[in-house]
Design a protein around this motif. Sequence first.
Motif, PDB file in Angstrom:
ATOM      1  N   ALA A   1      11.852  -1.481   1.024  1.00  0.00           N
ATOM      2  CA  ALA A   1      11.012  -2.681   0.993  1.00  0.00           C
ATOM      3  C   ALA A   1       9.645  -2.416   1.618  1.00  0.00           C
ATOM      4  CB  ALA A   1      11.712  -3.830   1.713  1.00  0.00           C
ATOM      5  N   ILE A   2       9.623  -1.680   2.718  1.00  0.00           N
ATOM      6  CA  ILE A   2       8.350  -1.349   3.378  1.00  0.00           C
ATOM      7  C   ILE A   2       7.493  -0.480   2.469  1.00  0.00           C
ATOM      8  CG2 ILE A   2       7.351  -0.023   5.280  1.00  0.00           C
ATOM      9  CD1 ILE A   2       9.677  -1.072   7.014  1.00  0.00           C
ATOM     10  N   VAL A   3       8.103   0.492   1.797  1.00  0.00           N
ATOM     11  CA  VAL A   3       7.359   1.365   0.891  1.00  0.00           C
ATOM     12  C   VAL A   3       6.787   0.564  -0.281  1.00  0.00           C
ATOM     13  CG1 VAL A   3       7.617   3.269  -0.768  1.00  0.00           C
ATOM     14  CG2 VAL A   3       8.579   3.471   1.521  1.00  0.00           C
ATOM     15  N   ILE A   4       7.560  -0.359  -0.821  1.00  0.00           N
ATOM     16  CA  ILE A   4       7.069  -1.173  -1.933  1.00  0.00           C
ATOM     17  C   ILE A   4       5.899  -2.047  -1.500  1.00  0.00           C
ATOM     18  CG2 ILE A   4       7.665  -3.110  -3.455  1.00  0.00           C
ATOM     19  CD1 ILE A   4      10.466  -1.834  -3.696  1.00  0.00           C
ATOM     20  N   VAL A   5       6.026  -2.690  -0.363  1.00  0.00           N
ATOM     21  CA  VAL A   5       4.947  -3.550   0.134  1.00  0.00           C
ATOM     22  C   VAL A   5       3.694  -2.734   0.412  1.00  0.00           C
ATOM     23  CG1 VAL A   5       4.228  -5.003   2.074  1.00  0.00           C
ATOM     24  CG2 VAL A   5       6.472  -5.337   1.031  1.00  0.00           C
ATOM     25  N   ALA A   6       3.861  -1.575   1.053  1.00  0.00           N
ATOM     26  CA  ALA A   6       2.707  -0.716   1.346  1.00  0.00           C
ATOM     27  C   ALA A   6       2.058  -0.227   0.059  1.00  0.00           C
ATOM     28  CB  ALA A   6       3.139   0.459   2.213  1.00  0.00           C
ATOM     29  N   SER A   7       2.845   0.127  -0.936  1.00  0.00           N
ATOM     30  CA  SER A   7       2.298   0.602  -2.206  1.00  0.00           C
ATOM     31  C   SER A   7       1.500  -0.485  -2.906  1.00  0.00           C
ATOM     32  CB  SER A   7       3.419   1.078  -3.124  1.00  0.00           C
ATOM     33  OG  SER A   7       4.105   2.153  -2.546  1.00  0.00           O
ATOM     34  N   VAL A   8       2.035  -1.676  -2.915  1.00  0.00           N
ATOM     35  CA  VAL A   8       1.324  -2.793  -3.555  1.00  0.00           C
ATOM     36  C   VAL A   8       0.026  -3.080  -2.820  1.00  0.00           C
ATOM     37  CG1 VAL A   8       1.439  -5.282  -4.009  1.00  0.00           C
ATOM     38  CG2 VAL A   8       3.370  -3.800  -4.588  1.00  0.00           C
ATOM     39  N   MET A   9       0.053  -3.019  -1.507  1.00  0.00           N
ATOM     40  CA  MET A   9      -1.164  -3.283  -0.738  1.00  0.00           C
ATOM     41  C   MET A   9      -2.222  -2.207  -0.982  1.00  0.00           C
ATOM     42  SD  MET A   9       0.387  -4.710   2.839  1.00  0.00           S
ATOM     43  CE  MET A   9      -1.219  -4.968   3.575  1.00  0.00           C
ATOM     44  N   VAL A  10      -1.804  -0.951  -1.042  1.00  0.00           N
ATOM     45  CA  VAL A  10      -2.758   0.143  -1.212  1.00  0.00           C
ATOM     46  C   VAL A  10      -3.238   0.224  -2.657  1.00  0.00           C
ATOM     47  CG1 VAL A  10      -2.974   2.659  -1.196  1.00  0.00           C
ATOM     48  CG2 VAL A  10      -1.899   1.493   0.726  1.00  0.00           C
ATOM     49  N   LEU A  11      -2.322   0.127  -3.607  1.00  0.00           N
ATOM     50  CA  LEU A  11      -2.674   0.328  -5.007  1.00  0.00           C
ATOM     51  C   LEU A  11      -3.050  -0.950  -5.730  1.00  0.00           C
ATOM     52  CD1 LEU A  11       0.122   2.862  -5.963  1.00  0.00           C
ATOM     53  CD2 LEU A  11      -2.251   3.351  -5.401  1.00  0.00           C
ATOM     54  N   GLY A  12      -2.787  -2.100  -5.143  1.00  0.00           N
ATOM     55  CA  GLY A  12      -3.045  -3.370  -5.822  1.00  0.00           C
ATOM     56  C   GLY A  12      -4.481  -3.544  -6.248  1.00  0.00           C
ATOM     57  N   GLY A  13      -5.393  -3.340  -5.353  1.00  0.00           N
ATOM     58  CA  GLY A  13      -6.816  -3.487  -5.668  1.00  0.00           C
ATOM     59  C   GLY A  13      -7.289  -2.439  -6.649  1.00  0.00           C
ATOM     60  N   LYS A  14      -6.826  -1.219  -6.514  1.00  0.00           N
ATOM     61  CA  LYS A  14      -7.227  -0.143  -7.425  1.00  0.00           C
ATOM     62  C   LYS A  14      -6.721  -0.387  -8.834  1.00  0.00           C
ATOM     63  CE  LYS A  14      -7.474   3.266  -3.765  1.00  0.00           C
ATOM     64  NZ  LYS A  14      -6.946   4.521  -3.201  1.00  0.00           N
ATOM     65  N   LEU A  15      -5.479  -0.874  -8.937  1.00  0.00           N
ATOM     66  CA  LEU A  15      -4.931  -1.159 -10.264  1.00  0.00           C
ATOM     67  C   LEU A  15      -5.688  -2.304 -10.931  1.00  0.00           C
ATOM     68  CD1 LEU A  15      -1.092  -0.782  -9.689  1.00  0.00           C
ATOM     69  CD2 LEU A  15      -2.585   0.712 -11.002  1.00  0.00           C
ATOM     70  N   THR A  16      -6.058  -3.297 -10.169  1.00  0.00           N
ATOM     71  CA  THR A  16      -6.841  -4.405 -10.719  1.00  0.00           C
ATOM     72  C   THR A  16      -8.167  -3.899 -11.257  1.00  0.00           C
ATOM     73  OG1 THR A  16      -5.813  -5.937  -9.164  1.00  0.00           O
ATOM     74  CG2 THR A  16      -7.877  -6.642 -10.186  1.00  0.00           C
ATOM     75  N   LEU A  17      -8.811  -3.031 -10.514  1.00  0.00           N
ATOM     76  CA  LEU A  17     -10.092  -2.465 -10.944  1.00  0.00           C
ATOM     77  C   LEU A  17      -9.919  -1.624 -12.209  1.00  0.00           C
ATOM     78  CD1 LEU A  17     -13.096  -2.084 -10.307  1.00  0.00           C
ATOM     79  CD2 LEU A  17     -12.450  -0.100  -8.931  1.00  0.00           C
ATOM     80  N   ILE A  18      -8.878  -0.823 -12.276  1.00  0.00           N
ATOM     81  CA  ILE A  18      -8.632   0.023 -13.452  1.00  0.00           C
ATOM     82  C   ILE A  18      -8.412  -0.844 -14.688  1.00  0.00           C
ATOM     83  CG2 ILE A  18      -6.940   1.581 -14.505  1.00  0.00           C
ATOM     84  CD1 ILE A  18      -6.613   2.848 -11.704  1.00  0.00           C
ATOM     85  N   PHE A  19      -7.569  -1.874 -14.565  1.00  0.00           N
ATOM     86  CA  PHE A  19      -7.303  -2.727 -15.728  1.00  0.00           C
ATOM     87  C   PHE A  19      -8.517  -3.577 -16.112  1.00  0.00           C
ATOM     88  CE2 PHE A  19      -2.762  -2.039 -14.553  1.00  0.00           C
ATOM     89  CZ  PHE A  19      -2.386  -1.461 -15.762  1.00  0.00           C
ATOM     90  N   THR A  20      -9.292  -3.987 -15.133  1.00  0.00           N
ATOM     91  CA  THR A  20     -10.518  -4.745 -15.434  1.00  0.00           C
ATOM     92  C   THR A  20     -11.492  -3.879 -16.178  1.00  0.00           C
ATOM     93  OG1 THR A  20     -10.184  -6.077 -13.445  1.00  0.00           O
ATOM     94  CG2 THR A  20     -12.393  -6.079 -14.410  1.00  0.00           C
ATOM     95  N   ASN A  21     -11.680  -2.638 -15.729  1.00  0.00           N
ATOM     96  CA  ASN A  21     -12.586  -1.722 -16.414  1.00  0.00           C
ATOM     97  C   ASN A  21     -12.085  -1.420 -17.823  1.00  0.00           C
ATOM     98  OD1 ASN A  21     -14.311  -1.548 -14.241  1.00  0.00           O
ATOM     99  ND2 ASN A  21     -13.371   0.309 -13.427  1.00  0.00           N
ATOM    100  N   ALA A  22     -10.800  -1.254 -17.997  1.00  0.00           N
ATOM    101  CA  ALA A  22     -10.243  -0.976 -19.314  1.00  0.00           C
ATOM    102  C   ALA A  22     -10.432  -2.179 -20.239  1.00  0.00           C
ATOM    103  CB  ALA A  22      -8.776  -0.622 -19.210  1.00  0.00           C
ATOM    104  N   ALA A  23     -10.269  -3.376 -19.712  1.00  0.00           N
ATOM    105  CA  ALA A  23     -10.396  -4.579 -20.535  1.00  0.00           C
ATOM    106  C   ALA A  23     -11.835  -4.833 -20.948  1.00  0.00           C
ATOM    107  CB  ALA A  23      -9.836  -5.781 -19.781  1.00  0.00           C
ATOM    108  N   THR A  24     -12.786  -4.533 -20.079  1.00  0.00           N
ATOM    109  CA  THR A  24     -14.184  -4.813 -20.372  1.00  0.00           C
ATOM    110  C   THR A  24     -14.862  -3.687 -21.162  1.00  0.00           C
ATOM    111  OG1 THR A  24     -14.865  -3.926 -18.229  1.00  0.00           O
ATOM    112  CG2 THR A  24     -14.466  -6.309 -18.375  1.00  0.00           C
ATOM    113  N   SER A  25     -14.209  -2.552 -21.282  1.00  0.00           N
ATOM    114  CA  SER A  25     -14.857  -1.433 -21.976  1.00  0.00           C
ATOM    115  C   SER A  25     -14.745  -1.560 -23.485  1.00  0.00           C
ATOM    116  CB  SER A  25     -14.247  -0.103 -21.538  1.00  0.00           C
ATOM    117  OG  SER A  25     -12.892  -0.014 -21.953  1.00  0.00           O
ATOM    118  N   PHE A  26     -13.890  -2.427 -24.012  1.00  0.00           N
ATOM    119  CA  PHE A  26     -13.737  -2.557 -25.464  1.00  0.00           C
ATOM    120  C   PHE A  26     -14.552  -3.672 -25.996  1.00  0.00           C
ATOM    121  CE2 PHE A  26      -9.760  -0.333 -24.358  1.00  0.00           C
ATOM    122  CZ  PHE A  26      -9.952   0.789 -25.145  1.00  0.00           C
TER     123      PHE A  26
END
Length: 66
Positions: free
Chosen positions: A41-66
């Motif tokens: 549970a700690i690993v999942i929470v830490a992963s979401v906290m660390v990667l959450g913002g980066k994943l949002t940025l990646i998907f936003t960039n992918a969505a706006t590039s088309f």
Amino acid sequence: MSSRLSRTSARVRSRLAPVLRARREGGATAVEYALMLAFIAIVIVASVMVLGGKLTLIFTNAATSF
């Protein structure tokens, strides 16, 4: 008297050892599962906290590039 008490105590311990060991192993198993669950549970929470913002940025960039 002391040696007789020691022998009796040793006999009692030898007869109870398997019973006590079985109880300790069962309890330890439950504790181990609880610790593993907490660690996962700690690993999942830490992963979401660390990667959450980066994943949002990646998907936003992918969505706006088309």
